[in-house]
Write an enzyme that holds these catalytic residues in place. Structure first.
Site, PDB file in Angstrom:
ATOM      1  N   SER A   9       0.724  -1.600  -0.186  1.00  0.00           N
ATOM      2  CA  SER A   9       0.117   0.071  -0.642  1.00  0.00           C
ATOM      3  C   SER A   9       1.337   0.718   0.036  1.00  0.00           C
ATOM      4  O   SER A   9       1.957   1.347   0.449  1.00  0.00           O
ATOM      5  CB  SER A   9      -1.020  -0.046   1.379  1.00  0.00           C
ATOM      6  OG  SER A   9      -0.241   0.534   2.186  1.00  0.00           O
ATOM      7  N   ASP A  10       0.241   2.004   0.020  1.00  0.00           N
ATOM      8  CA  ASP A  10       1.360   3.194  -0.418  1.00  0.00           C
ATOM      9  C   ASP A  10       1.352   4.235   0.989  1.00  0.00           C
ATOM     10  O   ASP A  10       0.104   4.250   1.609  1.00  0.00           O
ATOM     11  CB  ASP A  10       1.111   4.569  -1.081  1.00  0.00           C
ATOM     12  CG  ASP A  10       1.953   5.527  -1.960  1.00  0.00           C
ATOM     13  OD1 ASP A  10       3.049   5.391  -0.709  1.00  0.00           O
ATOM     14  OD2 ASP A  10       1.758   6.495  -2.363  1.00  0.00           O
ATOM     15  N   TRP A  11       1.938   4.884   1.877  1.00  0.00           N
ATOM     16  CA  TRP A  11       2.422   5.456   3.243  1.00  0.00           C
ATOM     17  C   TRP A  11       0.559   5.829   4.033  1.00  0.00           C
ATOM     18  O   TRP A  11       0.175   6.778   3.282  1.00  0.00           O
ATOM     19  CB  TRP A  11       3.017   6.440   2.671  1.00  0.00           C
ATOM     20  CG  TRP A  11       3.174   7.145   4.368  1.00  0.00           C
ATOM     21  CD1 TRP A  11       2.302   7.345   5.126  1.00  0.00           C
ATOM     22  CD2 TRP A  11       4.683   6.884   5.002  1.00  0.00           C
ATOM     23  NE1 TRP A  11       2.970   7.795   6.344  1.00  0.00           N
ATOM     24  CE2 TRP A  11       4.494   7.492   5.756  1.00  0.00           C
ATOM     25  CE3 TRP A  11       5.563   6.450   4.410  1.00  0.00           C
ATOM     26  CZ2 TRP A  11       5.800   7.530   7.009  1.00  0.00           C
ATOM     27  CZ3 TRP A  11       7.133   6.227   6.065  1.00  0.00           C
ATOM     28  CH2 TRP A  11       6.527   7.412   6.886  1.00  0.00           C
ATOM     29  N   ALA A  12       0.454   4.983   4.531  1.00  0.00           N
ATOM     30  CA  ALA A  12      -0.776   5.242   4.995  1.00  0.00           C
ATOM     31  C   ALA A  12      -2.079   4.874   4.131  1.00  0.00           C
ATOM     32  O   ALA A  12      -3.026   5.361   5.189  1.00  0.00           O
ATOM     33  CB  ALA A  12      -0.884   6.186   5.719  1.00  0.00           C
ATOM     34  N   SER A  13      -2.117   4.197   3.202  1.00  0.00           N
ATOM     35  CA  SER A  13      -3.339   4.551   2.519  1.00  0.00           C
ATOM     36  C   SER A  13      -4.872   3.498   2.786  1.00  0.00           C
ATOM     37  O   SER A  13      -5.628   3.646   2.186  1.00  0.00           O
ATOM     38  CB  SER A  13      -3.212   3.955   0.955  1.00  0.00           C
ATOM     39  OG  SER A  13      -2.297   2.987   0.671  1.00  0.00           O
TER      40      SER A  13
END
Ligand code: NOJ
Length: 767
Positions: A294-298
């Site tokens: 996942s992208d950062w905190a997505s």
């Protein structure tokens, strides 16, 4: 004689055959061996340990100093020791990586090594040009080598996984992240995706100098509405299938080991929780074997989007959709165990995710030697080496695009000239490093001033004129643009007046593009336009060297300034590359990978647009007639089209031929044309081939790039170039996502930019 050759060939083939089979068997048996090991390890893992493998933390602990201090860091450290972390990002350098790896390998129950991720986007410490600039080279071998150099530096510093390449197609230069991609075109974008993935991963992922790549951001992040960062994406299926997805598919087909989600939603569903994208398409139809991060905190942000009810719900949606590794949402580590116990997420899906992650770790060879990227001697030898600087210089020169050159102002004469060098960016050693440069040392680029000072035959006087920014610039904060300080204008005007030629280095600061850096006006920032006009008022012999991470609206400059050089942000060797091009020691051959608009109102403007039902003003006798697709207040063309770029020599295209008038659906369409260097210098040219499918079951663009060739010609030399077009070039995706080839009429264009008019035609017929 012929017979002997044939015989010889057969014997040679037979001799090779066992090796070919052996090679294949080796690959299969290696895969099978890894599968067996992964399955055996999976059997030993508790559910909690499996979930741990799906958890990625940012660097938390300054391993060279005291232990973690704040509560969060302490917790992460505890998790690492308990085998509840599968990966870390932003830990770098052999010392730090070894320290965290040691905990994972030596202190946890199963000793599973970490995969260490980092944004190696345009180099590690030795910086290459920003990816958009590299794309302007259209030189796939050079782009591949550039990624390989970055991989060798990063891997020598403990990194074994890069979050690159970004393969997002974008048509919106307001979006700051266009600097990180391959531009606006899916064909060029796919070729570059393949080159970068191969460059990073090499042919042997277990080699200590190669790293796993990550195609991102899956999918359609480049279509964030109005170019505003992290914005919603609402696009149709035709654009999704034909424009957005091809570079991802190319990366997947060539064996990219990982993909990353986008921060965006796509037609109402966040990419991170998008079952259609991840399960149906990527892991289903495309049979992608790697893992998705996942992208950062997505994952957590799906709650903010209003898609998930809470973090637990977000974890469920992401895991079920097919996001395998949670980057900094802390959602999986906290929620997945319960979700599995409640039956909301099947353990088989957890197993699938962990299998994928472990497989890449095995392929990297981390289980054989978890410290293989932690060789301090190699780190000292490789990082910032002379060889790497030579390599990025070569790439930098190839990335420069000559936009305009009137009166042969360029190349500059090497003797007896008075040259004024003006612009804050000319002496800047930081901005040219670009935006994604976390591992680099500040102020280490060769500035244009330094590069030009190496040419001693002229008198060079430098005056700043004006700075682009005020105060400190950083990766995380907005650049404060200098909107007022014109105190340097006077001195700049004075030297300009007395000079034969003025070189002005103007444009964006390196931190004005990149993540989180959208702009609504994309002209020269701050007082630079005023400076340009003030200098022009006293000396018209100006060479404008642009520094920028996106296409800019430089209408005025394009009209008045005789020579314009697009020099992007070219990384560590910027100044040397620019100087060598300005002085003609390197003949530029770059071509724009993205359209330059005349003004922001034209955006999105891209070459492969649809014809519309009312394409041109077909009533020249009444030029004021309004009922056609146009703007009333601007010329209806781009300022510089996709594919545009000049050389110090000239090329002429002639004699386009298609081998027949009609072709069967399975035949290959042979196209040939001649290209001649009609100028006085040796030079390289990117010969481009475009097609137009005149009528189809879904509307097709007016032009589509389907082939290109970079070639070098001596003065007066000409070459015949051949292209073969088959289904993969002539077909397209329909709205059901099926790749189809339809009979009908086609046009084929060749030339030195997307605005070429040299064409021929053919018909595809179903027999
Ligand atoms: C957020 C960016 O969108 C992504 O591209 C990057 O890899 C991660 N941060 C990690 O730095």
């Amino acid at each position: 004689m012929k017979m002997i050759n044939k015989l010889f060939f057969l014997v040679a083939l037979l001799a090779l055959a066992p090796n070919i089979t052996k090679g294949q068997t080796n690959a299969y048996s290696k895969d099978a061996e890894i599968n067996t090991k992964v399955e055996a390890l999976l059997q030993k893992m508790t559910l909690e340990e499996k979930v741990g493998q799906m958890n990625q933390y940012n660097g938390f602990w300054d391993v060279t100093g005291p232990g973690p201090t704040d509560g969060n860091a302490k917790l992460k450290y505890e998790h690492l020791k308990s085998g509840l972390v599968g990966s870390m990002l932003n830990v770098r350098g052999t010392k730090d990586v070894r320290a965290v790896q040691k905990i994972a390998v030596e202190e946890t129950r199963l000793g599973i090594p970490l995969i260490i991720g980092f944004d190696v986007i345009h180099g590690y410490k030795t910086l290459s040009p920003i990816p958009l600039a590299e794309a302007a080279s259209w030189d796939l071998e050079a782009i591949k080598s550039s990624a390989a150099v970055a991989a060798s530096e990063a891997s020598a510093s403990g990194i074994n996984w890069t979050f690159g390449p970004m393969v997002d197609i974008s048509r919106d230069p307001r979006w700051g992240r266009v600097m990180e991609g391959g531009g606006e075109d899916p064909f060029l974008g796919s070729e570059i995706a393949r080159a970068r993935v191969t460059g990073f991963q090499g042919t042997d992922l277990s080699s200590p100098s190669t790293i796993a790549a990550c195609a991102k951001h899956f999918a359609a992040y480049g279509f964030s509405q109005s170019g505003k960062e992290y914005n919603t994406v609402d696009i149709g299926l035709s654009t999704l299938y034909n424009v957005v997805l091809p570079p991802f598919k190319a990366a997947s087909d060539i064996g990219v080991k990982t993909m990353m989600n986008g921060f965006n939603d796509l037609n109402g569903v966040p990419a991170t929780g998008n079952e259609f994208l991840l399960r149906d398409l990527l892991k289903g139809k495309w049979n992608f074997k790697g893992f998705v991060v996942s992208d950062w905190a997505s994952i957590k942000e799906m709650e903010t989007w209003g898609y998930a009810k809470n973090r637990k719900h977000a974890a469920k949606l992401a895991a079920n959709a097919g996001s395998d590794l949670d980057m900094e949402s802390h959602a999986y580590i906290n929620e997945l165990k319960t979700l599995v116990a409640e039956g909301a997420v099947k353990e088989s899906l957890i197993n699938d995710a962990v299998r994928r992650i472990l497989t890449v770790k095995y392929e990297l060879g981390l289980f054989d030697d978890p410290y293989k990227y932690c060789d301090e001697t190699r780190e000292k030898e490789v990082v910032n080496s002379k060889a790497n600087h030579d390599a990025v210089l070569d790439m930098a020169k190839k990335s420069i695009v000559l936009l305009k050159n009137e009166n042969q102002l360029l190349p500059l004469k090497k003797q007896g000239q008075k040259i004024a060098l003006i612009g804050g960016l000319a002496s800047d050693k930081n901005s040219p490093l670009g935006s994604w440069r976390i591992a680099s040392d500040d102020n280490t680029a060769v500035s244009v001033l330094e590069g030009m000072q190496k040419y001693k035959g002229n008198t060079l006087v430098f005056e700043k004129g004006a700075d682009v920014s005020v105060g400190k610039t950083s990766f995380t904060e907005e650049v404060k643009v200098n909107m007022t300080d014109k105190s340097g204008f006077k001195a700049a005007i004075k030297v300009a007046k007395k000079s034969d030629v003025v070189v002005m280095v103007l444009g964006e600061h390196g931190f004005q593009s990149g993540e989180g850096r959208s702009r609504t006006s994309i002209g020269l920032p701050g007082v630079q336009q005023e400076l340009l006009e003030a200098v022009y008022a006293v000396n018209k012999n100006i060479v404008l060297v642009l520094n920028n991470g996106r296409p800019l609206t430089i209408n005025w400059a394009s009209k008045h300034i005789p020579a314009i050089v697009e020099a992007w942000q070219l990384g560590s060797q910027t100044g040397n590359a620019v100087a060598q091009v300005l002085y003609g020691d390197y003949n530029p051959s770059g071509k724009l990978p993205m359209t330059f608009p005349r003004n922001v109102g034209q955006i999105p403007i891209y070459y492969n647009h649809k014809n519309t039902g009312r394409p041109i003003n077909e009533t020249p006798e009444n030029p004021d007639f309004v009922f056609w697709s146009h703007y009333s207040d601007v010329e209806n063309t781009p300022l510089y089209p996709f594919g545009h770029g000049l050389s110090y020599t000239k090329f002429e295209y002639n004699n386009i031929k298609v081998s027949k008038a009609t072709f069967g659906m399975n035949e290959s369409v042979e196209v040939s044309f001649e290209i001649k260097n009609t100028g006085a210098l040796k030079g390289k040219e990117v010969a481009q081939l475009y097609i137009r499918d005149i009528q189809a079951s879904v509307t097709r663009p007016v032009k589509e790039l389907k082939g290109f060739k970079l070639l070098e010609l001596n003065p007066g030399e000409s070459k015949t170039i051949n292209f073969a077009l088959t289904k993969s070039e002539l077909g397209f995706y329909n709205n059901q996502g099926e790749f189809v080839l339809e009979p009908g009429n086609f046009e084929v264009f060749v030339g030195g930019s997307s605005y070429t008019t040299l064409k021929s035609k053919f018909e595809l017929v179903s027999k």
